[in-house]
Write a protein that holds these residues in place. Structure first.
Motif, PDB file in Angstrom:
ATOM      1  N   THR A 152      -6.630  36.197  16.726  1.00  0.00           N
ATOM      2  CA  THR A 152      -6.456  34.886  16.754  1.00  0.00           C
ATOM      3  C   THR A 152      -7.887  33.911  16.342  1.00  0.00           C
ATOM      4  N   PRO A 153      -8.760  34.210  16.928  1.00  0.00           N
ATOM      5  CA  PRO A 153     -10.057  33.514  16.644  1.00  0.00           C
ATOM      6  C   PRO A 153     -10.177  33.908  15.198  1.00  0.00           C
ATOM      7  N   ARG A 154     -10.352  35.161  14.846  1.00  0.00           N
ATOM      8  CA  ARG A 154     -10.486  35.711  13.571  1.00  0.00           C
ATOM      9  C   ARG A 154      -9.686  34.837  12.525  1.00  0.00           C
ATOM     10  N   ALA A 155      -8.401  34.865  12.598  1.00  0.00           N
ATOM     11  CA  ALA A 155      -7.674  34.190  11.759  1.00  0.00           C
ATOM     12  C   ALA A 155      -7.982  32.541  11.736  1.00  0.00           C
ATOM     13  N   ALA A 156      -7.906  31.970  12.869  1.00  0.00           N
ATOM     14  CA  ALA A 156      -8.377  30.602  12.677  1.00  0.00           C
ATOM     15  C   ALA A 156      -9.810  30.316  12.098  1.00  0.00           C
ATOM     16  N   ALA A 157     -10.839  31.145  12.145  1.00  0.00           N
ATOM     17  CA  ALA A 157     -12.171  30.883  11.732  1.00  0.00           C
ATOM     18  C   ALA A 157     -11.927  31.199  10.171  1.00  0.00           C
ATOM     19  N   ALA A 158     -11.045  31.977   9.824  1.00  0.00           N
ATOM     20  CA  ALA A 158     -10.763  32.309   8.161  1.00  0.00           C
ATOM     21  C   ALA A 158     -10.048  30.812   7.641  1.00  0.00           C
ATOM     22  N   VAL A 159      -8.961  30.269   8.289  1.00  0.00           N
ATOM     23  CA  VAL A 159      -8.496  29.237   7.807  1.00  0.00           C
ATOM     24  C   VAL A 159      -9.567  27.936   7.781  1.00  0.00           C
ATOM     25  N   PHE A 160     -10.107  27.695   9.074  1.00  0.00           N
ATOM     26  CA  PHE A 160     -11.075  26.768   9.166  1.00  0.00           C
ATOM     27  C   PHE A 160     -12.204  26.793   8.112  1.00  0.00           C
ATOM     28  N   GLY A 161     -12.698  28.103   8.042  1.00  0.00           N
ATOM     29  CA  GLY A 161     -13.584  28.450   7.259  1.00  0.00           C
ATOM     30  C   GLY A 161     -13.411  28.071   5.490  1.00  0.00           C
ATOM     31  N   GLY A 162     -11.987  28.636   5.531  1.00  0.00           N
ATOM     32  CA  GLY A 162     -11.562  28.411   4.209  1.00  0.00           C
ATOM     33  C   GLY A 162     -11.496  26.830   3.690  1.00  0.00           C
ATOM     34  N   VAL A 163     -11.206  26.108   4.420  1.00  0.00           N
ATOM     35  CA  VAL A 163     -11.293  24.382   4.123  1.00  0.00           C
ATOM     36  C   VAL A 163     -12.714  24.166   3.757  1.00  0.00           C
ATOM     37  N   HIS A 164     -13.405  24.635   4.638  1.00  0.00           N
ATOM     38  CA  HIS A 164     -14.964  24.201   4.313  1.00  0.00           C
ATOM     39  C   HIS A 164     -15.581  24.919   2.802  1.00  0.00           C
ATOM     40  N   ARG A 165     -14.922  26.232   2.616  1.00  0.00           N
ATOM     41  CA  ARG A 165     -15.363  26.848   1.481  1.00  0.00           C
ATOM     42  C   ARG A 165     -14.684  25.825   0.060  1.00  0.00           C
ATOM     43  N   VAL A 166     -13.567  25.356   0.368  1.00  0.00           N
ATOM     44  CA  VAL A 166     -12.935  24.718  -0.829  1.00  0.00           C
ATOM     45  C   VAL A 166     -13.628  23.262  -0.921  1.00  0.00           C
ATOM     46  N   VAL A 167     -14.111  22.614   0.198  1.00  0.00           N
ATOM     47  CA  VAL A 167     -14.836  21.420   0.083  1.00  0.00           C
ATOM     48  C   VAL A 167     -15.962  21.536  -0.505  1.00  0.00           C
ATOM     49  N   PHE A 168     -16.743  22.589  -0.261  1.00  0.00           N
ATOM     50  CA  PHE A 168     -18.106  22.985  -0.818  1.00  0.00           C
ATOM     51  C   PHE A 168     -18.058  23.210  -2.123  1.00  0.00           C
ATOM     52  N   ALA A 169     -17.115  24.192  -2.586  1.00  0.00           N
ATOM     53  CA  ALA A 169     -16.956  24.253  -4.036  1.00  0.00           C
ATOM     54  C   ALA A 169     -16.427  23.049  -5.068  1.00  0.00           C
ATOM     55  N   ARG A 170     -15.629  22.282  -4.225  1.00  0.00           N
ATOM     56  CA  ARG A 170     -15.319  21.029  -4.918  1.00  0.00           C
ATOM     57  C   ARG A 170     -16.399  20.026  -4.950  1.00  0.00           C
ATOM     58  N   ILE A 171     -17.224  19.798  -4.122  1.00  0.00           N
ATOM     59  CA  ILE A 171     -18.413  19.098  -4.237  1.00  0.00           C
ATOM     60  C   ILE A 171     -19.605  19.617  -5.276  1.00  0.00           C
ATOM     61  N   GLN A 172     -19.623  20.963  -5.188  1.00  0.00           N
ATOM     62  CA  GLN A 172     -20.293  21.532  -6.411  1.00  0.00           C
ATOM     63  C   GLN A 172     -19.640  21.506  -7.783  1.00  0.00           C
ATOM     64  N   GLU A 173     -18.634  21.482  -7.694  1.00  0.00           N
ATOM     65  CA  GLU A 173     -17.339  21.187  -9.102  1.00  0.00           C
ATOM     66  C   GLU A 173     -17.796  19.740  -9.749  1.00  0.00           C
ATOM     67  N   LEU A 174     -17.669  18.832  -8.641  1.00  0.00           N
ATOM     68  CA  LEU A 174     -18.135  17.506  -9.022  1.00  0.00           C
ATOM     69  C   LEU A 174     -19.469  17.171  -9.465  1.00  0.00           C
ATOM     70  N   THR A 175     -20.279  17.657  -8.787  1.00  0.00           N
ATOM     71  CA  THR A 175     -21.804  17.691  -9.311  1.00  0.00           C
ATOM     72  C   THR A 175     -22.019  18.043 -10.677  1.00  0.00           C
ATOM     73  N   LEU A 176     -21.510  19.389 -10.992  1.00  0.00           N
ATOM     74  CA  LEU A 176     -21.981  20.051 -12.178  1.00  0.00           C
ATOM     75  C   LEU A 176     -21.229  19.169 -13.525  1.00  0.00           C
TER      76      LEU A 176
END
Length: 209
Positions: A152-176
């Motif tokens: 459960t903690p690993r699955a939750a971390a993957a889900v939470f981390g996934g949102v942060h990855r998507v947001v990070f990538a989106r910020i980079q995309e908009l920056t570029l």
């Protein structure tokens, strides 16, 4: 100030100087085409001094990687009474976006382009995201008292981390794409809210302090 204190100040200054000179060269020449010897020459130090402070060339580009990989775990550890892991991570993410924090992806167009153009740095960034998820999973184990084999903690971390990855990538995309910081923050903040809202039904009460 003591002799030990002066030495520590000198070390910090030397480290910052090397980092600044390396960043300037990376932006001017590209990460792949810059050598450690050139960085050492620009900082007026020996090559060995550069590698003593920064064992890998990638470490020079991602100078704040420790803060990055520990950020989500620290947010969970610091959550307030009655606050869930999801609530803390959502608030932390939105606050970082509002502040246009480099750790959230606000690195500026030149730095963002440097990462996008470098296969080495792109791979390194993915590994830093992975390490951040690993640290988050460990924090969730401690927060919930889960057993070592509980997925459960690993699955939750993957889900939470996934949102942060998507947001990070989106910020980079908009920056570029040439968007300005305030506009990026407004778009990313709204989209982060939408992404975190998707998790409420499953994780709204998970790891509540």
């Amino acid at each position: 100030m003591t002799v030990t204190g002066l030495r520590e100040v000198k070390k910090r200054e030397t480290r910052q100087l090397i980092s600044d000179r390396a960043t300037g060269l990376f932006l001017a020449k590209g990460f792949e085409h810059t050598t450690i010897a050139e960085i050492a020459e620009a900082a007026r130090v020996a090559k060995k001094t550069v590698t003593n402070y920064f064992p890998r060339k990638e470490d020079l580009a991602f100078d704040h990687q420790e803060e990055f990989v520990e950020s989500l775990a620290r947010t969970v550890v610091a959550r307030g009474p009655g606050e869930s892991a999801l609530g803390a991570l959502r608030s932390g993410c939105l606050d970082a976006i509002a502040r246009q924090d480099p750790v959230a992806g606000f690195a500026g167009p030149e730095f963002s382009r440097m990462i996008a153009d470098s296969p080495t740095l792109s791979v390194c960034l993915r590994s830093l995201h992975d390490l951040r998820e690993d640290n988050l999973a460990a924090a969730l184990v401690a927060a919930t008292g889960a057993t070592a084999g509980d997925i459960t903690p690993r699955a939750a971390a993957a889900v939470f981390g996934g949102v942060h990855r998507v947001v990070f990538a989106r910020i980079q995309e908009l920056t570029l794409a040439g968007r300005g910081g305030p506009e990026i923050a407004a778009v990313a903040g709204e989209e982060a809210e939408q992404a975190f809202a998707l998790l409420e039904a499953s994780f709204g009460d998970y790891a509540r302090a």
